[in-house]
Design an enzyme around this catalytic site. Structure first.
Site, short mmCIF file in Angstrom:
data_model
loop_
_atom_site.label_atom_id
_atom_site.label_comp_id
_atom_site.label_asym_id
_atom_site.label_seq_id
_atom_site.Cartn_x
_atom_site.Cartn_y
_atom_site.Cartn_z
N ASN A 8 19.50 -16.58 8.42
CA ASN A 8 20.57 -17.40 7.87
C ASN A 8 21.84 -16.56 7.77
O ASN A 8 21.85 -15.49 7.14
CB ASN A 8 20.15 -17.90 6.48
CG ASN A 8 21.13 -18.92 5.91
OD1 ASN A 8 22.34 -18.74 6.00
ND2 ASN A 8 20.61 -19.98 5.33
N HIS A 44 23.80 -23.21 6.71
CA HIS A 44 23.81 -24.30 5.73
C HIS A 44 25.26 -24.66 5.43
O HIS A 44 25.83 -24.21 4.45
CB HIS A 44 23.09 -23.85 4.46
CG HIS A 44 22.89 -24.94 3.45
ND1 HIS A 44 21.76 -25.02 2.67
CD2 HIS A 44 23.65 -25.98 3.09
CE1 HIS A 44 21.84 -26.06 1.87
NE2 HIS A 44 22.99 -26.67 2.11
N ARG A 46 28.27 -26.49 3.97
CA ARG A 46 28.48 -27.36 2.81
C ARG A 46 29.80 -28.13 2.99
O ARG A 46 30.72 -27.66 3.65
CB ARG A 46 28.54 -26.53 1.53
CG ARG A 46 27.20 -25.94 1.13
CD ARG A 46 27.37 -25.05 -0.09
NE ARG A 46 26.10 -24.48 -0.51
CZ ARG A 46 25.32 -24.98 -1.46
NH1 ARG A 46 25.68 -26.08 -2.09
NH2 ARG A 46 24.19 -24.39 -1.79
N HIS A 51 31.34 -21.46 3.00
CA HIS A 51 30.93 -20.38 3.92
C HIS A 51 30.97 -20.89 5.36
O HIS A 51 32.04 -20.90 5.95
CB HIS A 51 29.59 -19.76 3.53
CG HIS A 51 28.58 -20.69 2.94
ND1 HIS A 51 28.08 -21.78 3.61
CD2 HIS A 51 27.95 -20.67 1.74
CE1 HIS A 51 27.19 -22.40 2.85
NE2 HIS A 51 27.09 -21.76 1.71
N GLU A 74 20.81 -26.64 7.92
CA GLU A 74 20.41 -27.15 6.61
C GLU A 74 21.56 -27.92 5.99
O GLU A 74 22.73 -27.61 6.24
CB GLU A 74 20.02 -26.00 5.68
CG GLU A 74 18.90 -25.12 6.18
CD GLU A 74 18.62 -23.97 5.25
OE1 GLU A 74 17.55 -23.34 5.39
OE2 GLU A 74 19.47 -23.68 4.38
N HIS A 201 14.02 -18.95 0.62
CA HIS A 201 14.83 -18.75 -0.57
C HIS A 201 14.33 -17.54 -1.34
O HIS A 201 13.23 -17.53 -1.87
CB HIS A 201 14.88 -19.96 -1.50
CG HIS A 201 16.13 -19.98 -2.34
ND1 HIS A 201 17.29 -20.59 -1.94
CD2 HIS A 201 16.41 -19.41 -3.54
CE1 HIS A 201 18.23 -20.41 -2.86
NE2 HIS A 201 17.72 -19.71 -3.85
N GLY A 224 18.29 -15.13 4.58
CA GLY A 224 19.69 -14.77 4.76
C GLY A 224 20.20 -13.82 3.71
O GLY A 224 20.59 -12.69 4.00
N HIS A 225 20.21 -14.25 2.45
CA HIS A 225 20.86 -13.47 1.39
C HIS A 225 20.31 -12.06 1.32
O HIS A 225 21.05 -11.07 1.35
CB HIS A 225 20.70 -14.19 0.05
CG HIS A 225 21.39 -13.50 -1.08
ND1 HIS A 225 22.74 -13.66 -1.34
CD2 HIS A 225 20.92 -12.65 -2.02
CE1 HIS A 225 23.06 -12.92 -2.39
NE2 HIS A 225 21.98 -12.30 -2.83
#
Length: 249
Positions: A8, A44, A46, A51, A74, A201, A224-225
């Site tokens: 991600n 993802h 938004r 981002h 996502e 997550h 990702g994070h």
């Protein structure tokens, strides 16, 4: 069976957007990940474009086609279009990702923090799932452990993505064994219903192997994070290769 790793890239876009301009370059980061062996790319987008933006999605769609790997988008299928964001289905129709992962997040959420309530949301999701599948996307639904998986299968989903935030918290507290059985049961229910199983997550190098050992048969993890954070210390290519060693079984 080994598990696919989809990287991600949202956090790369966050860093870019904090300064403006093009650096760090999202496509360059994606190429580094894919050249290191990652099996796919996840984003993802938004509606508030905090981002990854719609133009990033289309550029990454072209890049993943060039590499012949999966692209996973996502997003919240209920979020209305706004300036710069055409809506989740419209964006998927343009980008044609291999997989569309539906997530019940809103603008006020810092990050995704729960799965769908399928008892409440299933019939509203049904036509959205059908439309995405008609456009050629595999459809995955974000789900909590213990979710009503039969309803997810009944509305035509192809996979679920297990929300692993609570597992990561338990692992950090030394209590992973208390959480894993619920994830394993939900994954087993999904497979029995004919669904594939993804997960994501707060997974990281410390907790990933234990999760995959405790929840057999996970098709894909989206990370990702943690991966981008670890890459700040060790480099992006090295970090991707370390994750690939963990998912290879």
């Amino acid at each position: 069976m080994s598990t696919a790793l989809s990287v991600n890239l949202n956090k790369i876009a966050v860093l870019r957007n904090s300064r403006g301009g093009r650096e760090p370059d999202l496509l360059h980061a994606a190429r580094v990940c894919l050249d290191a062996g990652a099996h796919g790319i996840t984003v993802h987008p938004r509606p508030d474009a905090r981002h990854v933006r719609a133009d990033d999605v289309l550029a990454l769609a072209a890049l993943t086609r060039e590499y012949g790997v999966e692209f996973n988008i996502e997003g919240n299928p209920f979020a209305p279009p706004r300036e710069g964001y055409p809506g989740f289905h419209a964006l998927c129709a343009q980008a044609r990702p291999a997989q569309a992962t539906l997530v019940p997040d809103g603008d006020a959420q810092l990050t995704s923090d729960h799965g769908f309530d399928f008892r409440r949301d299933a019939e509203t999701l049904r036509p959205l799932v059908a439309a995405l599948k008609a456009s050629g996307c595999r459809v995955s639904l974000f789900a909590d452990p213990g979710a009503d998986i039969a309803r997810a299968a009944a509305i035509g989903a192809d996979r679920i993505e297990l929300y692993t935030g609570p597992y990561a918290e338990a692992f950090a507290a030394g209590a992973a064994a208390d959480r894993l059985p619920a994830y394993a049961r939900t994954a087993r229910d999904a497979r029995q219903a004919g669904l594939g199983v993804n997960a994501g997550h707060d997974l990281n190098q410390a907790n990933l192997a234990a999760f995959l050992a405790g929840v057999p048969g996970v098709d894909e993890v989206s990370i990702g994070h943690a991966l981008i954070g670890e890459a700040l210390y060790d480099g992006l290519e090295t970090t991707v290769k370390r994750y690939l060693a963990l998912v290879s079984g």
